[in-house]
Scaffold this active site. Structure first.
Site, PDB file in Angstrom:
ATOM      1  N   GLN A 178      -7.966  -1.448  -9.023  1.00  0.00           N
ATOM      2  CA  GLN A 178      -6.968  -0.760  -8.193  1.00  0.00           C
ATOM      3  C   GLN A 178      -5.690  -0.431  -8.957  1.00  0.00           C
ATOM      4  O   GLN A 178      -4.886   0.373  -8.486  1.00  0.00           O
ATOM      5  CB  GLN A 178      -6.628  -1.610  -6.953  1.00  0.00           C
ATOM      6  N   HIS A 194     -14.645  -4.579  -4.791  1.00  0.00           N
ATOM      7  CA  HIS A 194     -13.896  -3.637  -5.634  1.00  0.00           C
ATOM      8  C   HIS A 194     -14.398  -3.678  -7.076  1.00  0.00           C
ATOM      9  O   HIS A 194     -14.437  -2.660  -7.760  1.00  0.00           O
ATOM     10  CB  HIS A 194     -12.397  -3.982  -5.637  1.00  0.00           C
ATOM     11  N   GLY A 197      -4.622  -8.945  -1.050  1.00  0.00           N
ATOM     12  CA  GLY A 197      -5.532  -9.020  -2.184  1.00  0.00           C
ATOM     13  C   GLY A 197      -5.399  -7.766  -3.023  1.00  0.00           C
ATOM     14  O   GLY A 197      -5.007  -6.707  -2.513  1.00  0.00           O
ATOM     15  N   HIS A 238     -14.031  -8.661  -0.080  1.00  0.00           N
ATOM     16  CA  HIS A 238     -13.457  -7.319  -0.243  1.00  0.00           C
ATOM     17  C   HIS A 238     -13.081  -7.071  -1.708  1.00  0.00           C
ATOM     18  O   HIS A 238     -13.404  -6.020  -2.275  1.00  0.00           O
ATOM     19  CB  HIS A 238     -12.231  -7.202   0.680  1.00  0.00           C
ATOM     20  N   GLU A 239     -12.406  -8.059  -2.316  1.00  0.00           N
ATOM     21  CA  GLU A 239     -11.945  -7.875  -3.699  1.00  0.00           C
ATOM     22  C   GLU A 239     -13.118  -7.876  -4.681  1.00  0.00           C
ATOM     23  O   GLU A 239     -13.114  -7.117  -5.649  1.00  0.00           O
ATOM     24  CB  GLU A 239     -10.921  -8.957  -4.080  1.00  0.00           C
ATOM     25  N   CYS A 257      -7.325  -1.638   3.237  1.00  0.00           N
ATOM     26  CA  CYS A 257      -7.345  -1.658   1.773  1.00  0.00           C
ATOM     27  C   CYS A 257      -6.133  -0.900   1.255  1.00  0.00           C
ATOM     28  O   CYS A 257      -5.819   0.173   1.770  1.00  0.00           O
ATOM     29  CB  CYS A 257      -8.632  -0.996   1.272  1.00  0.00           C
ATOM     30  N   LEU A 258      -5.477  -1.441   0.243  1.00  0.00           N
ATOM     31  CA  LEU A 258      -4.298  -0.774  -0.324  1.00  0.00           C
ATOM     32  C   LEU A 258      -4.658   0.575  -0.946  1.00  0.00           C
ATOM     33  O   LEU A 258      -3.787   1.416  -1.115  1.00  0.00           O
ATOM     34  CB  LEU A 258      -3.633  -1.677  -1.373  1.00  0.00           C
TER      35      LEU A 258
END
Ligand code: NI
Length: 181
Positions: free
Chosen positions: A51, A134, A46, A130-131, A88-89
């Site tokens: 991000q 963000h 994701g 999660h997204e 998480c990236l």
């Protein structure tokens, strides 16, 4: 299409609430494409627009072989919860057990402005939550219980990507009391 640099923890854009998309134009379609390509390259399951430094309510996902995106998401969460690993990236190499709703119904729009509803459970539900977090400036470490969060913050402080010096290798078992030898 360019692959973007993924912003890391500490970048203020990750703590800023993203704005709803108003214009479903070519620029939005470029953003969705860039998000997808950057996510696939990472690789990640994701990626949210903040991000890559864009403060708009858009994210992409790639879960169980399904590639998708959602604009202006609005979530309904199940009361039933799940526990599981999450990362998480924007916080490379950190994985912690994170409690999430087991199922989610996400309403929003596709890149052309058509209303869409995505229903998911388990990993897809986790990813969508999660997204969407963000987009509100929330990171998964904020969802951890107190003790686990402490561990996460320690791991962040010690992470090489966070500018920390690599850990010193201690070759002597004797303390030097700060004197270099
Ligand atoms: Ni993330």
């Amino acid at each position: 299409m360019p692959i973007h640099t993924i912003r890391l923890f500490g970048d203020p854009v990750l703590r800023t609430k993203a704005e709803p998309v108003v214009d479903f134009d070519r620029e939005l379609r470029t953003l969705v494409k860039d998000l997808q390509e950057t996510m696939m390259e990472a690789p990640g399951s994701g990626l949210a627009a903040p991000q890559i430094g864009v403060g708009l309510r858009v994210f992409t996902y790639y879960v169980d072989g399904e590639l998708g995106h959602l604009v202006n998401p609005d979530l309904s969460l199940s009361d039933e919860e799940q526990e599981g690993d999450e990362g998480c990236l924007s916080l490379p190499d950190l994985v912690f057990d994170t409690r999430r709703a087991l199922r989610v119904v996400a309403k929003g729009f596709d890149q052309h402005g058509e209303p869409v509803t995505i229903e998911g459970s388990e990993l897809l539900a986790r990813c969508i939550q999660h997204e969407t977090d963000h987009l509100d400036g929330i990171l998964f470490i904020d969802r951890l219980d107190r003790e686990t969060r402490k561990l996460a913050l320690k791991a962040i402080r010690e992470a090489e990507w966070n500018g920390a010096a690599p850990p010193a290798v201690k070759v002597s078992p004797h303390a030097t009391f700060g004197r270099a030898i």
